[in-house]
Design a protein around this motif. Sequence first.
Motif, PDB file in Angstrom:
ATOM      1  N   VAL A 364       0.848  -1.192   0.000  1.00  0.00           N
ATOM      2  CA  VAL A 364       0.000   0.000   0.000  1.00  0.00           C
ATOM      3  C   VAL A 364       0.881   1.239   0.000  1.00  0.00           C
ATOM      4  CG1 VAL A 364      -1.738   1.309   1.274  1.00  0.00           C
ATOM      5  CG2 VAL A 364      -1.851  -1.190   1.239  1.00  0.00           C
ATOM      6  N   LEU A 365       0.581   2.166  -0.897  1.00  0.00           N
ATOM      7  CA  LEU A 365       1.163   3.512  -0.859  1.00  0.00           C
ATOM      8  C   LEU A 365      -0.008   4.470  -0.720  1.00  0.00           C
ATOM      9  CD1 LEU A 365       3.171   1.739  -2.823  1.00  0.00           C
ATOM     10  CD2 LEU A 365       4.238   3.963  -3.187  1.00  0.00           C
ATOM     11  N   MET A 366      -0.387   4.746   0.505  1.00  0.00           N
ATOM     12  CA  MET A 366      -1.563   5.569   0.790  1.00  0.00           C
ATOM     13  C   MET A 366      -1.130   7.004   1.030  1.00  0.00           C
ATOM     14  SD  MET A 366      -4.635   4.840   3.549  1.00  0.00           S
ATOM     15  CE  MET A 366      -3.685   5.225   5.027  1.00  0.00           C
ATOM     16  N   GLU A 367      -1.452   7.893   0.073  1.00  0.00           N
ATOM     17  CA  GLU A 367      -1.084   9.308   0.150  1.00  0.00           C
ATOM     18  C   GLU A 367       0.425   9.466   0.303  1.00  0.00           C
ATOM     19  OE1 GLU A 367      -4.082  11.579  -0.132  1.00  0.00           O
ATOM     20  OE2 GLU A 367      -4.364   9.527  -0.850  1.00  0.00           O
ATOM     21  N   VAL A 368       1.168   8.802  -0.556  1.00  0.00           N
ATOM     22  CA  VAL A 368       2.626   8.824  -0.512  1.00  0.00           C
ATOM     23  C   VAL A 368       3.225   9.449  -1.770  1.00  0.00           C
ATOM     24  CG1 VAL A 368       4.703   7.370  -0.503  1.00  0.00           C
ATOM     25  CG2 VAL A 368       2.813   6.866   1.058  1.00  0.00           C
ATOM     26  N   ILE A 369       2.738   9.064  -2.950  1.00  0.00           N
ATOM     27  CA  ILE A 369       3.447   9.452  -4.171  1.00  0.00           C
ATOM     28  C   ILE A 369       3.496  10.959  -4.364  1.00  0.00           C
ATOM     29  CG2 ILE A 369       3.030   7.271  -5.356  1.00  0.00           C
ATOM     30  CD1 ILE A 369       0.792   8.639  -6.904  1.00  0.00           C
ATOM     31  N   GLU A 370       2.479  11.675  -3.868  1.00  0.00           N
ATOM     32  CA  GLU A 370       2.462  13.128  -4.074  1.00  0.00           C
ATOM     33  C   GLU A 370       3.518  13.846  -3.232  1.00  0.00           C
ATOM     34  OE1 GLU A 370      -0.714  12.062  -1.011  1.00  0.00           O
ATOM     35  OE2 GLU A 370      -0.039  11.319  -2.978  1.00  0.00           O
ATOM     36  N   HIS A 371       4.174  13.111  -2.323  1.00  0.00           N
ATOM     37  CA  HIS A 371       5.259  13.684  -1.531  1.00  0.00           C
ATOM     38  C   HIS A 371       6.623  13.451  -2.184  1.00  0.00           C
ATOM     39  CE1 HIS A 371       2.857  14.565   2.152  1.00  0.00           C
ATOM     40  NE2 HIS A 371       2.119  13.580   1.686  1.00  0.00           N
TER      41      HIS A 371
END
Length: 471
Positions: A364-371
């Motif tokens: 899971v990458l939950m609200e990660v890539i936008e960082h």
Amino acid sequence: MFLTIATRSDAPESPATDLGFLLHKNPARPQSLEVAGGTAHVIYPEATAERCTAAVLLEVDPIALVRSSKGRAAEGFTLGQYVNDRPYAASSLLAVALGKLFRTAMNGRCDARPELAATAIPLELHVPALPCRGGVALAERFFGPLGWTVDARPIPLDPEIPAWGDSRYVDLRLSGTLRLADALNHLYVLLPVLDDTKHYWVGDDEIEKLLRAGDGWLAAHPDKELISRRYLAHRRNLTDTALERLTEADGDVIEEEPALEVGDDLPPSLAVQRREKVLEVLREIGGQRVGDLGCGEGVLVAELLKDGRYDQVVATDVSSRALGYAEKRLHVADMSDRQRDRLKLFQSSVTYADARLTGLDAAVLMEVIEHVDPPRLPALGQAVFGAARPGAVVVTTPNSEYNVRFEKLTAGEFRHPDHRFEWTRQEFRDWAASVCTAYGYGVEFRAVGPDDPDVGPPTQLALFTRKETSS
């Protein structure tokens, strides 16, 4: 070196002399303290119910500084030991003095008047001579986002000879309504940053000082990277560590969405809806070994550990500080041996391959890539989809089209100050398609939160499933 801190009051029940309580320095009694290279004095030029001013005078002996430098080479030329700006211009030496003089105030403590320490008060700060490598514009860039009205004026090299132009010093005045603790911490960090010089050895302990003084404001500052780099004397390893610890990738600042009319009950927050959707998708996928990559403080991890279907839960984050919070939230120290064996909690970056992440049934990458900075997204793709290569990957990220539904979000503003980008639905689909093509995955998309007919849902979710290759 000279600094004044002033406040005013029109309310008899809250006289301006309350500044003395906050600073823990009695206006009626001058105080002095020996610091490195000199003596710091605190006096009150004025102390009335309407206006109170505390002045800090730091007497610096530049020769004593050289003699206590433990054999390090003197700065500049030999005569520079005797002729320099140390006694007059604010610098890291003044920041150190503030830390010693007002340590309790900087921590936001006032045992006599605790409610006063938590209250924003009108403040006026004045630094008559501040070295400012970057000039007036940089002073405004650093202090402006913190709520200060900035009046920074360059000091001429010689007022009698205007043709010589301005010096690198500014006369800095700040005004605003803030907590005194915040104001002192702003000065503690930004005085040496503007000077871009430290007059003492910068080691690993400076990271802790920066994070402690920057708590609550530095992570959200638009110039946090420049501030960190200058504060840490341009030492790249220290700066990288500080920036990693400042990064908090766990959820959004904006968690509001238009209320759904479901009886008298308010809908759960977007963060809760997102977490429930991810858990639902994971149950649908099946598998016994799951990973939360970029776990933040471990909110999702706690839910995964409650579910007996998972034999192992892997939780990683680039921020050691976040992992420390996760350990406390999960009560790792109190876990039984069996519970502890189910949890693998360690530091890792989603942009670097990590062999410990191989063999996951789902990640899971939950609200990660936008960082992640856009140039690093290919590295993320390789690390997660290429090297770790889990059976399935669940990715959530904000839908930027939905931002117009947030009343508190101005046009063009991101939901979180650390976001490097926020994608539209098509941009997310384009990125997902490129990942599938490169690494052999299929993808489907789902909505999280109310699916607006015009702008879509507030959060978009992609479920990547690895394609089986024939032998």
